[in-house]
Structure formats: structure tokens, C-alpha cells
Design a protein around this motif. Sequence first.
Motif, PDB file in Angstrom:
ATOM      1  N   ARG A 195       0.768  -1.190  -0.017  1.00 25.53           N
ATOM      2  CA  ARG A 195       0.015   0.044   0.117  1.00 25.53           C
ATOM      3  C   ARG A 195       0.845   1.213  -0.116  1.00 25.53           C
ATOM      4  O   ARG A 195       0.605   2.290  -0.860  1.00 25.53           O
ATOM      5  CB  ARG A 195      -0.790  -0.203   1.113  1.00 25.53           C
ATOM      6  N   THR A 228       7.042   0.864   2.117  1.00 27.97           N
ATOM      7  CA  THR A 228       7.116  -0.324   2.139  1.00 27.97           C
ATOM      8  C   THR A 228       7.732  -0.925   0.852  1.00 27.97           C
ATOM      9  O   THR A 228       8.641  -1.935   0.584  1.00 27.97           O
ATOM     10  CB  THR A 228       5.705  -0.828   2.617  1.00 27.97           C
ATOM     11  N   THR A 272      -2.042  -9.500   2.269  1.00 24.15           N
ATOM     12  CA  THR A 272      -2.564  -8.547   3.253  1.00 24.15           C
ATOM     13  C   THR A 272      -3.275  -9.203   4.480  1.00 24.15           C
ATOM     14  O   THR A 272      -3.779 -10.059   4.379  1.00 24.15           O
ATOM     15  CB  THR A 272      -3.216  -7.583   2.176  1.00 24.15           C
ATOM     16  N   SER A 332      -5.385 -15.699   7.640  1.00 24.33           N
ATOM     17  CA  SER A 332      -5.582 -16.729   8.778  1.00 24.33           C
ATOM     18  C   SER A 332      -7.079 -17.194   8.832  1.00 24.33           C
ATOM     19  O   SER A 332      -7.142 -17.887   9.743  1.00 24.33           O
ATOM     20  CB  SER A 332      -5.367 -15.902  10.160  1.00 24.33           C
TER      21      SER A 332
HETATM   22  N1  LIG Z   1       1.718 -12.454  11.165  1.00 25.21           N
HETATM   23  C1  LIG Z   1       1.461 -13.783  11.389  1.00 25.21           C
HETATM   24  O1  LIG Z   1       1.639 -14.304  12.227  1.00 25.21           O
HETATM   25  C2  LIG Z   1       0.464 -14.495  10.212  1.00 25.21           C
HETATM   26  C3  LIG Z   1       0.743 -15.979  10.068  1.00 25.21           C
HETATM   27  C4  LIG Z   1       0.144 -16.400   9.094  1.00 25.21           C
HETATM   28  C5  LIG Z   1      -0.868 -15.945   8.347  1.00 25.21           C
HETATM   29  N2  LIG Z   1      -0.895 -14.566   8.458  1.00 25.21           N
HETATM   30  C6  LIG Z   1      -2.035 -13.712   7.549  1.00 25.21           C
HETATM   31  O2  LIG Z   1      -0.941 -12.984   6.692  1.00 25.21           O
HETATM   32  C7  LIG Z   1      -1.389 -11.866   6.232  1.00 25.21           C
HETATM   33  C8  LIG Z   1      -0.368 -10.606   6.432  1.00 25.21           C
HETATM   34  O3  LIG Z   1      -0.002 -10.713   7.713  1.00 25.21           O
HETATM   35  P1  LIG Z   1       1.630 -10.071   7.968  1.00 25.21           P
HETATM   36  O4  LIG Z   1       1.758 -10.325   9.475  1.00 25.21           O
HETATM   37  O5  LIG Z   1       2.536 -10.272   7.160  1.00 25.21           O
HETATM   38  O6  LIG Z   1       0.936  -8.457   8.114  1.00 25.21           O
HETATM   39  P2  LIG Z   1       1.921  -7.022   7.907  1.00 25.21           P
HETATM   40  O7  LIG Z   1       3.532  -7.432   8.296  1.00 25.21           O
HETATM   41  O8  LIG Z   1       1.302  -6.082   8.713  1.00 25.21           O
HETATM   42  O9  LIG Z   1       2.008  -6.769   6.394  1.00 25.21           O
HETATM   43  C9  LIG Z   1       0.472  -6.506   5.786  1.00 25.21           C
HETATM   44  C10 LIG Z   1       0.946  -5.996   4.308  1.00 25.21           C
HETATM   45  O10 LIG Z   1      -0.052  -5.706   3.802  1.00 25.21           O
HETATM   46  C11 LIG Z   1      -0.427  -4.396   3.098  1.00 25.21           C
HETATM   47  N3  LIG Z   1      -1.827  -3.842   3.403  1.00 25.21           N
HETATM   48  C12 LIG Z   1      -2.319  -3.582   4.541  1.00 25.21           C
HETATM   49  N4  LIG Z   1      -3.468  -2.888   4.424  1.00 25.21           N
HETATM   50  C13 LIG Z   1      -3.628  -3.189   2.905  1.00 25.21           C
HETATM   51  C14 LIG Z   1      -4.763  -2.585   2.466  1.00 25.21           C
HETATM   52  N5  LIG Z   1      -5.977  -2.289   2.683  1.00 25.21           N
HETATM   53  N6  LIG Z   1      -4.535  -2.867   0.940  1.00 25.21           N
HETATM   54  C15 LIG Z   1      -3.577  -3.301   0.232  1.00 25.21           C
HETATM   55  N7  LIG Z   1      -2.464  -3.585   1.131  1.00 25.21           N
HETATM   56  C16 LIG Z   1      -2.551  -3.429   2.407  1.00 25.21           C
HETATM   57  C17 LIG Z   1       0.489  -3.495   4.055  1.00 25.21           C
HETATM   58  O11 LIG Z   1       1.201  -2.451   3.413  1.00 25.21           O
HETATM   59  P3  LIG Z   1       2.095  -1.398   3.992  1.00 25.21           P
HETATM   60  O12 LIG Z   1       3.120  -1.886   4.576  1.00 25.21           O
HETATM   61  O13 LIG Z   1       2.163  -0.373   2.894  1.00 25.21           O
HETATM   62  O14 LIG Z   1       1.154  -0.873   5.126  1.00 25.21           O
HETATM   63  C18 LIG Z   1       2.032  -4.782   4.173  1.00 25.21           C
HETATM   64  O15 LIG Z   1       2.665  -4.629   3.168  1.00 25.21           O
HETATM   65  C19 LIG Z   1      -2.722 -11.554   6.971  1.00 25.21           C
HETATM   66  O16 LIG Z   1      -3.881 -11.865   6.112  1.00 25.21           O
HETATM   67  C20 LIG Z   1      -2.573 -12.406   8.306  1.00 25.21           C
HETATM   68  O17 LIG Z   1      -3.759 -13.129   8.493  1.00 25.21           O
HETATM   69  C21 LIG Z   1      -0.307 -13.847   9.289  1.00 25.21           C
END
Ligand SMILES: NC(=O)c1ccc[n+]([C@@H]2O[C@H](COP(=O)([O-])OP(=O)(O)OC[C@H]3O[C@@H](n4cnc5c(N)ncnc54)[C@H](OP(=O)(O)O)[C@@H]3O)[C@@H](O)[C@H]2O)c1
Lengths: 314, 314
Positions: free
Chosen positions: B45, B49, B80, B107
Motif C-alpha cells: 500500500r 514499504t 494483506t 488466517s
Molecule cells: N503474522 C502472522 O503471524 C501470520 C501468520 C499466518 C498468516 N498471516 C496472515 O498473513 C496476512 C499478512 O500478515 P502479516 O503479518 O504479513 O502483516 P503485515 O506485516 O502487517 O503486512 C501486511 C501488508 O499488507 C499491506 N496492506 C495492509 N492493508 C492493506 C490494504 N488495505 N490494501 C492493500 N495492502 C494492504 C501492508 O502494506 P503497508 O506496509 O504499506 O502498510 C503490508 O505490506 C494476514 O492476512 C494474516 O492473517 C499472518
Amino acid sequence: MTDENASVDPRFERVAIIGLGLIGGSLGHAIKRGKLAAHVAGYARSAETRARALEIGFVDSAHETAADAVKNADLVVICTPVGALGPVAAEIEPHLKRGAILTDVGSVKMAVVRDIGPYVPEGVHFIPGHPIAGTEQSGPDSGFAELFDGRWCILTPGPGADRDAVAKLAAFWQACGSKVDYMEPKHHDLVLAIVSHLPHLIAYNIVGTADDLETVTESEVIKYSAGGFRDFTRLASSDPTMWRDICLNNKDAILEMLGRFSEDLSAMQRMIRWGDGEGLFNLFTRTRAVRRSIIEAGQDTAAPNFGRTPAQKK
Amino acid sequence: MTDENASVDPRFERVAIIGLGLIGGSLGHAIKRGKLAAHVAGYARSAETRARALEIGFVDSAHETAADAVKNADLVVICTPVGALGPVAAEIEPHLKRGAILTDVGSVKMAVVRDIGPYVPEGVHFIPGHPIAGTEQSGPDSGFAELFDGRWCILTPGPGADRDAVAKLAAFWQACGSKVDYMEPKHHDLVLAIVSHLPHLIAYNIVGTADDLETVTESEVIKYSAGGFRDFTRLASSDPTMWRDICLNNKDAILEMLGRFSEDLSAMQRMIRWGDGEGLFNLFTRTRAVRRSIIEAGQDTAAPNFGRTPAQKK
Ligand SMILES: NC(=O)c1ccc[n+]([C@@H]2O[C@H](COP(=O)([O-])OP(=O)(O)OC[C@H]3O[C@@H](n4cnc5c(N)ncnc54)[C@H](OP(=O)(O)O)[C@@H]3O)[C@@H](O)[C@H]2O)c1
Ligand SMILES: NC(=O)c1ccc[n+]([C@@H]2O[C@H](COP(=O)([O-])OP(=O)(O)OC[C@H]3O[C@@H](n4cnc5c(N)ncnc54)[C@H](OP(=O)(O)O)[C@@H]3O)[C@@H](O)[C@H]2O)c1
């Protein structure tokens, strides 16, 4: 009081440790590391533990009775589960040396004052204590000298406690690596109910809930535990006797904290049911600051996943 | 299916990663490590980043729109928060290449099928996925290639899914270090509710409870957090947007698990109130076996305290 202790000699001639598990063992190791006693005498219930403690070398002598172990000791530290403190105190009472310091490491303090208090002879300084340090393991092989490094040890001396004895015990814990704090027993029990007892009980409870499900198998819980569940299983693998005794001996404070936790949980449940995204977001935001403070205070590591080593491929 | 994949080439010509945080970033690193794509295109976004991802090098090109990033990609992985999956899918729909595989890492899975499903063009293979691996950190700097090593990745292909496409995606995740499993979206959401969603919500809740007390100060909670509380603060420092979206999108399963947890908690509360030592001891005993199994399955470390490094003296 910390500054006053700078000039106090932390060493004792002879220390007796009653109970040679995680905490008793770690204390023995810390005493050896700091050369804090000329002789460490130990007692544990089973012959196996006594033999193992001698073999590892964190005691210099192992005795068949607690009474025997405390003879001539200048410092006696009782490191058994909380439920055993009263019986041990009754047994050692006639054998304590005049002028000795008697302390403990029990995870609750009001019950300790209640149970040990009646058995403190004239001329013996009873100063209850509790090092806020531990791991999920137990037994004589689980101890290590660094356990207390950088962690707090809470002393709860009574109103008439001898200042010199308190300063000496504080200096001793500092020499074992601890930082020392003072509290009323009642306040200690309230603080520990939230920072330690509630977390352990919640952890035991969630592992129990997962174990009971019919719709999700145990093997699924285990395979996918890296999703967060595994963090709870560490606390929930602590010693059952220790935790039974804590529940039985800190009932009021624990029930108070459980009640508040349940209320908050109902509020969260309600937010989820009604799809209150803003309320959830706010709750999930304010908790981050607490972790930052804990890391800044040196009480946890900033490394992701506690610095766990990555999993092996299998 | 695992064995069938042995002969499947896990590599893609061009992979697009939409969302460049912890999971998107780790995926980029794992692709680079395994040389699994000739080109990795990325979209996030914010310009910050995107710039950072290019600088670190886990993408080869960063694009100003998701539509632009997916052009000509053979594999598109949306990384995302769950709430953004629908809008992203709507945006990229007209730009997806025929024959491409479209997947995600969200998730929850029922809501993903609901939100992305309507935007899958004819000839594109939509196979939802979820790697059960993560840390409490987020953002483009938090990713690393080893995140998925030894962890499970769950795929939830629909009934009509193309077998070759599923096998290809499975081979890709295996080459990223994962073990691959298959599930119905509904069952996935139930399993994850207990192994991940409930633990996180409980952790957020207890940190909130502690934060609200009038009788115990925040500074006391922080100082003595080594008593067990600090373990919960790790989960409770995860990203608030991600967790809000999970709560809003897996409501039924989460409420089911919260209900069971609360019932069990009431039973425990009762045992404490009535001093049922035997009942408590039994509960505290059976939970140990679960941790042993998790360690044997390679999903956690046996080192005491997760192998945390000892605290520094301060
Ligand atoms: N964290 C965990 O432990 C984990 C484990 C398994 C699965 N997941 C899943 O993986 C996904 C991502 O998690 P993450 O931990 O990698 O999150 P993260 O580190 O916060 O990264 C999220 C990414 O998505 C982008 N983003 C956020 N809101 C957006 C929007 N409205 N439109 C377009 N892009 C957007 C962000 O862009 P900016 O950087 O520009 O804000 C960022 O690059 C989620 O669906 C989560 O449920 C997470
Ligand atoms: N574990 C922690 O994280 C932690 C932290 C701070 C304070 N504490 C407190 O420290 C104390 C000891 O805990 P621990 O973790 O060191 O336990 P542990 O490893 O299980 O060791 C307990 C020791 O006490 C002995 N013992 C047990 N029951 C006894 C009885 N009825 N009479 C006499 N001796 C008995 C055991 O003897 P055998 O080996 O022969 O059975 C063993 O040597 C407890 O009061 C606990 O509340 C624990």
C-alpha cells in the motif's frame, strides 16, 4: 535499602537448602558461583534427589533429615512446595541455630507467614522471600546458576524484623544475581496473582479446553500449535504439586483476578459477537505498550518468537 | 498428495506478492533462497514499504498498483490483512493471466472463499492457503527465509480445483520449507480458532486485565513479569489490524471456542473456591503430555524458557 547493602558481607559460613529442585538447585549453583558459603548442606525428600545433588555438586553434604541439614547453619532456605513448608518448619524448629536467618522461596507469602511463623524460635530471624524467576522444569537437574540474574527477589520481612538480618539476606540475594524489593505479604500475593498465578491458570485451562474438543483432534492441535497455542503449553507444563499448593494458598487473590479476567473476556466476547471492529482494534493496540516496557526493563527478549531457533525440517 | 509432488517442478516464471509485510516478505526471502522464481513482483500500500522491499531485495520489482504487479504472473499470493483480500481481488481480477494460480495466506479461510471467490476469472486457479508460521512482528523488515521451515501450510482447494495446479502450489510451499496439508475451509477455521485465535485473544485479554488494575501498578506488572505474564505479552503485541480482521471473519468458531474456554474456567474457579486440591492436581497433570507431544513433533523447543537468553544484570 539497596544502597545500604553495599557494605554488607553477603557470605555465610554454612547454608542449608531444604528442597533440592529447580529453585533449591539454582540457589546452590549461584552460591557456588559467587563463593557465598564455606559449606552448603542439603536435604530433599528422596534419596535419589539427594544423591543427584551431591553428584552435580551444588551441595557439599546431603542429609537424610531436614533436622540434620539445618544444624549449625547460619542461613536456612526452605525450597519445597508451599504445602510442605509448615511440616518442614515444625521438624527443623528445635535444631535451628540461635542468630540464624530462616527464609523460603515460596510463591505465596501470607500462607507462609501463617504456616512457618509459629515455628520460629526466639533468636532466629524469619524473613520470607520469593525470587521471581523460574522455568517450566523441575527436579535437581533443572537448576542453573544464572536463573536469578537480573530478576527480582521480593522479601516480606515482618514489622519487627532485625534490620541487619534483612540487609544481610538482601546482600546475599544480590550476590546471587537478583535485584531486591520489599513488600507486605498481602500485597505480594495480589501482585503475584496477576503476574504469575493467573497466567499459569489460564494456560492450564486453555490446554485443557483444547484437549477436550471432539471436533478438533489432539494431533491437529499439536501439528498446528505454532499458531500461538504452543506458547501456553510451556507454562502449562509446570509442576502440578507446586501449582495445586499455590491455588490452595492464595485463593482470595486468585479468585479476585479470575473474576476480573472473566468480566473482561465477556466484554471481548460481546465485541466479537456484535462485530465491533473499532473496540477490538483499540484493545489490541493498547497491549503493545506493555510488552515494549517489559523488554526495556530487561525482563524479556526483543528477539521475535523469544529467539526460538527455527524448526528443523522433518 | 505429498508423494505425488516429488516429481512436480516447484518453480514459477513470475511470482507476484501483494502485501509485503511479515508473511509476504518471508515468502520473498524463501523464494530467493530456493531460486523458485525468475522474477518476484511486489505491491504494498505505501511507497515506504515498496521502497524498503526493493532495498532489502526480496522483490525484484515494486509496483504502484496491485493490478500492475500481477500482470503476467504465473503465481499471485495475496498477503494483506484478511479485510483487504476482497478489494484487492476485485482490483486485480481483470489483470490476471489465464492459467495463473491465485492464492492467499490469510488466517481464516471461509471468509476468504466468500470474499475472493466472486473475483476469480475463468481459467485462473484459485487455491486458498495458510502457512501456520509467524512471529509477533510485522512490516517489511520482519520477514526471513526460515519462517516456514518445518511448519505446516494448509491448503483448502475447492471441490473442482485443478489437481495439477494444487500439486504445483503444494510443491512450491514444500520448496519454501513447509509441510503441506489439506482441509475444508470450515474445518480449517475451527482448528485455527483453538490453536491460534483463542490463544491470541486470551493473551490480549489478560494483558488488558492487568493494565486496568487499581491495586497493582503497571510498573509492578512489568518488573515481575518473569513470573509468567511476559509469555502472554508476546502474542498480545501482534498486529491489531490483522487480529481485528480475524475476529470479524471467524466469529462463529471463535465464539464457540471462547464459550468452551469460559465454561472450563468456571469449573476451575469452583475447584479453587472449594479447595479441591485433587481436581486441580489432575488438571495440572494432564496438560504436560500435550507439551511433550508438541516438542516431539518439532513444533517447539525443549530448552527451558524457550531457550531465552538469561537476563542482563542491571
Ligand atoms: N503474522 C502472522 O503471524 C501470520 C501468520 C499466518 C498468516 N498471516 C496472515 O498473513 C496476512 C499478512 O500478515 P502479516 O503479518 O504479513 O502483516 P503485515 O506485516 O502487517 O503486512 C501486511 C501488508 O499488507 C499491506 N496492506 C495492509 N492493508 C492493506 C490494504 N488495505 N490494501 C492493500 N495492502 C494492504 C501492508 O502494506 P503497508 O506496509 O504499506 O502498510 C503490508 O505490506 C494476514 O492476512 C494474516 O492473517 C499472518
Ligand atoms: N518453579 C518456579 O518457577 C518457582 C519460582 C519461584 C518460586 N518457586 C517456589 O519454589 C519452591 C520449590 O519449587 P521448585 O520449582 O524448585 O520445585 P521442584 O523442582 O519440584 O523441587 C521441590 C523440592 O522439594 C522437595 N519436596 C517436595 N515435597 C516435599 C515434602 N512434602 N517434604 C519435603 N520435601 C519435599 C522435593 O524433593 P524430591 O526431589 O525428593 O521429590 C524437591 O527436592 C516452591 O515453593 C515454589 O512455589 C518456584
